[in-house]
Design an enzyme around this catalytic site. Structure first.
Site, PDB file in Angstrom:
ATOM      1  N   LYS A   1       0.846  -1.193   0.000  1.00 50.71           N
ATOM      2  CA  LYS A   1       0.000   0.000   0.000  1.00 50.71           C
ATOM      3  C   LYS A   1       0.884   1.246   0.000  1.00 50.71           C
ATOM      4  CE  LYS A   1      -3.717   1.867   2.984  1.00 50.71           C
ATOM      5  NZ  LYS A   1      -4.498   1.531   4.212  1.00 50.71           N
TER       6      LYS A   1
ATOM      7  N   SER B   1      -9.351   1.167   3.271  1.00 51.98           N
ATOM      8  CA  SER B   1      -8.580   2.053   2.416  1.00 51.98           C
ATOM      9  C   SER B   1      -7.444   1.366   1.660  1.00 51.98           C
ATOM     10  CB  SER B   1      -7.970   3.174   3.273  1.00 51.98           C
ATOM     11  OG  SER B   1      -7.032   2.646   4.204  1.00 51.98           O
TER      12      SER B   1
ATOM     13  N   SER C   1      -9.512  -1.375   7.300  1.00 53.62           N
ATOM     14  CA  SER C   1      -8.904  -1.073   6.010  1.00 53.62           C
ATOM     15  C   SER C   1      -8.111  -2.207   5.388  1.00 53.62           C
ATOM     16  CB  SER C   1      -8.007   0.163   6.130  1.00 53.62           C
ATOM     17  OG  SER C   1      -8.804   1.313   6.281  1.00 53.62           O
TER      18      SER C   1
END
Length: 459
Positions: A77, A154, A178
């Protein structure tokens, strides 16, 4: 050809039937073919990956095998620092940011011989309000099972990449869902370990008191392998080495597992197909000799969500106070909306929410001691339509995820089948602190007894 799992890739590398250089190309090929439609990556370092693959091949050929991740491609990420690679967190305010060194988890993965492919899509700064507004520097990631569907946030790109085979495993981060929400939406395995198990050093913070990194993988064995390689000890660990892989494949018969079907007041009932898959999954566990005990959480998930709705925005606002004050127009709507809300919370309300968190943590800790593991719903909805904000925010907020963020218990999302329309279904398995092994034991037994890992997106 379906993408290889981490376990398959490692076995083939050791047997000499595939080289790390070839394995990298099995990720670069789908990146070239489909990533223009699913947008799993923000940045792809193709040449860096090829260079690392050649080095891994030379080491392995010379007999210097580092372990089960040697030569295996992964991605992170874009709130993780990786040396000489952009770390934008999908924000206009960070477009020129290029760290000089790796965050601790990337360093450990590289030391294990894993090959970093690039940086994955994320909500801005790894946070937001549940919506996607098309106002960030990089395109919105799309669910590979249906590109008109939301892949969860996310850690949006991490679930997409693993499901689509643009990475064999991925690293994300979770504050109140997330990692687990993208895993639920994309049919991947996503786990948050016991807090403190994985280092946060070099990962952009979202909420200091709740942030928790976690890996995404396609199978339970893959997830256990990755987590074992990068883990630290926690205060709840038993004496001896930290091992998770040996739990995968161990029979689940005799385990005492709590089953939570009551979502409590203030939460909607789960979607019908999620509920049906949950009940069918329980039948599988019974057939494996698992002792199932119907129970309910000692605190309402809606109460937990209310506490995190104060803690998260306040801590994000404190972290990003300068950006909100100096360049608010450079922030996307979702982040700005959350930061403004957090800035308006009274100190006494934040303190009350943190006190509520301790009450929740103590209650769930006592409750969990009665079980080897717990099975609950995760999200209460299947992956929603992109751009339909009420559906997206409901998917993000109507969950049984926040209790275990507050209580500091490890929790894993696992695929339990597919809707009639081909979207993944899931459940959540929770363990006692320091006991990810029991989660992997139960989840591995269920996975081995079901066919869900044989199916991949048809993009």
């Amino acid at each position: 050809m379906q993408p290889l799992t981490v376990t398959e890739a490692s076995e083939r590398i050791l047997s000499g039937t595939i080289a790390p250089t070839d394995l990298v190309e099995t990720c670069l090929d789908p990146i070239a073919a489909v990533d223009g439609r699913i947008h799993s990556y923000i940045h792809v370092d193709a040449e860096g990956a090829r260079t690392a693959a050649r080095a891994a091949k030379a080491e392995i050929d010379a007999g210097n095998w580092r372990g089960p991740l040697h030569g295996v491609p992964f991605a992170v990420k874009d709130n993780y620092d990786a040396a000489n690679m952009p770390a934008t967190a999908n924000s206009k305010t960070r477009l020129g940011n290029v760290p000089r060194q790796d965050c601790e988890l990337v360093r450990r993965l590289k030391a294990a011989g894993a090959i970093l492919m690039g940086k994955l899509a994320t909500w801005e700064y790894g946070t937001g309000n549940g919506g996607e507004y098309g106002d960030l520097p990089f395109p919105t990631a799309r669910n590979p099972w249906d590109t008109e569907r939301f892949p969860g946030g996310s850690s949006t790109g991490a679930g997409v990449a693993v499901a689509a085979g643009t990475a064999l495993f991925a690293m994300g981060s979770d504050t109140t869902g997330s990692v687990r929400l993208p895993a639920a939406a994309t049919g991947t395995v996503g786990i948050i370990p016991t807090p403190g198990r994985l280092s946060l050093d070099g990962i952009l913070p979202n909420c200091w008191s709740l942030d928790n990194p976690g890996p995404f993988a396609w199978t339970i064995a893959d997830s256990a392998t990755v987590l074992e390689v990068i883990s630290d000890r926690t205060p709840w660990d038993r004496p001896g080495p930290v091992t998770f892989r040996r739990a995968v494949g161990k029979a689940a018969g005799g385990m005492r597992v709590g089953v939570v079907t009551d979502v409590g007041p203030g939460m909607p009932e789960p979607d019908n197909e999620l509920a049906a898959a949950f009940e069918a999954g329980l039948d599988v566990l019974r057939s494996l000799g698992v002792e199932l005990v119907e129970t309910r959480l000692p605190v309402a998930p809606s109460t937990c969500f209310a506490a995190t709705s104060i803690i998260g925005p306040v801590e994000s606002a404190a972290i990003h106070e300068r950006e909100l004050r100096e360049c608010p127009d450079d922030l996307g709507f979702a982040l700005r909306d959350k930061l403004l809300a957090g800035s308006l919370v009274r100190a006494i309300d934040y303190i009350a929410a943190q006190r509520q968190r301790q009450i929740v943590a103590d209650a769930i800790e006592r409750f969990m001691k009665s079980f080897d593991a717990l099975v609950t719903f995760g999200a209460l909805h299947v992956s929603p339509r992109l751009g339909v904000e009420p559906e997206m925010t409901a998917f993000t907020m109507d969950t049984l995820l926040t209790p275990f963020s507050l209580s500091a218990h490890p929790a894993l999302i696992q695929c339990t089948g597919y809707t009639d329309g081909g979207l993944p279904l899931h459940w959540q398995i929770v363990g006692n602190r320091g006991d990810e092994a029991s989660i992997y034991r139960l989840a591995g037994a269920y996975e081995a007894a079901t066919p869900w890992r044989d199916r991949r997106p048809g993009i």
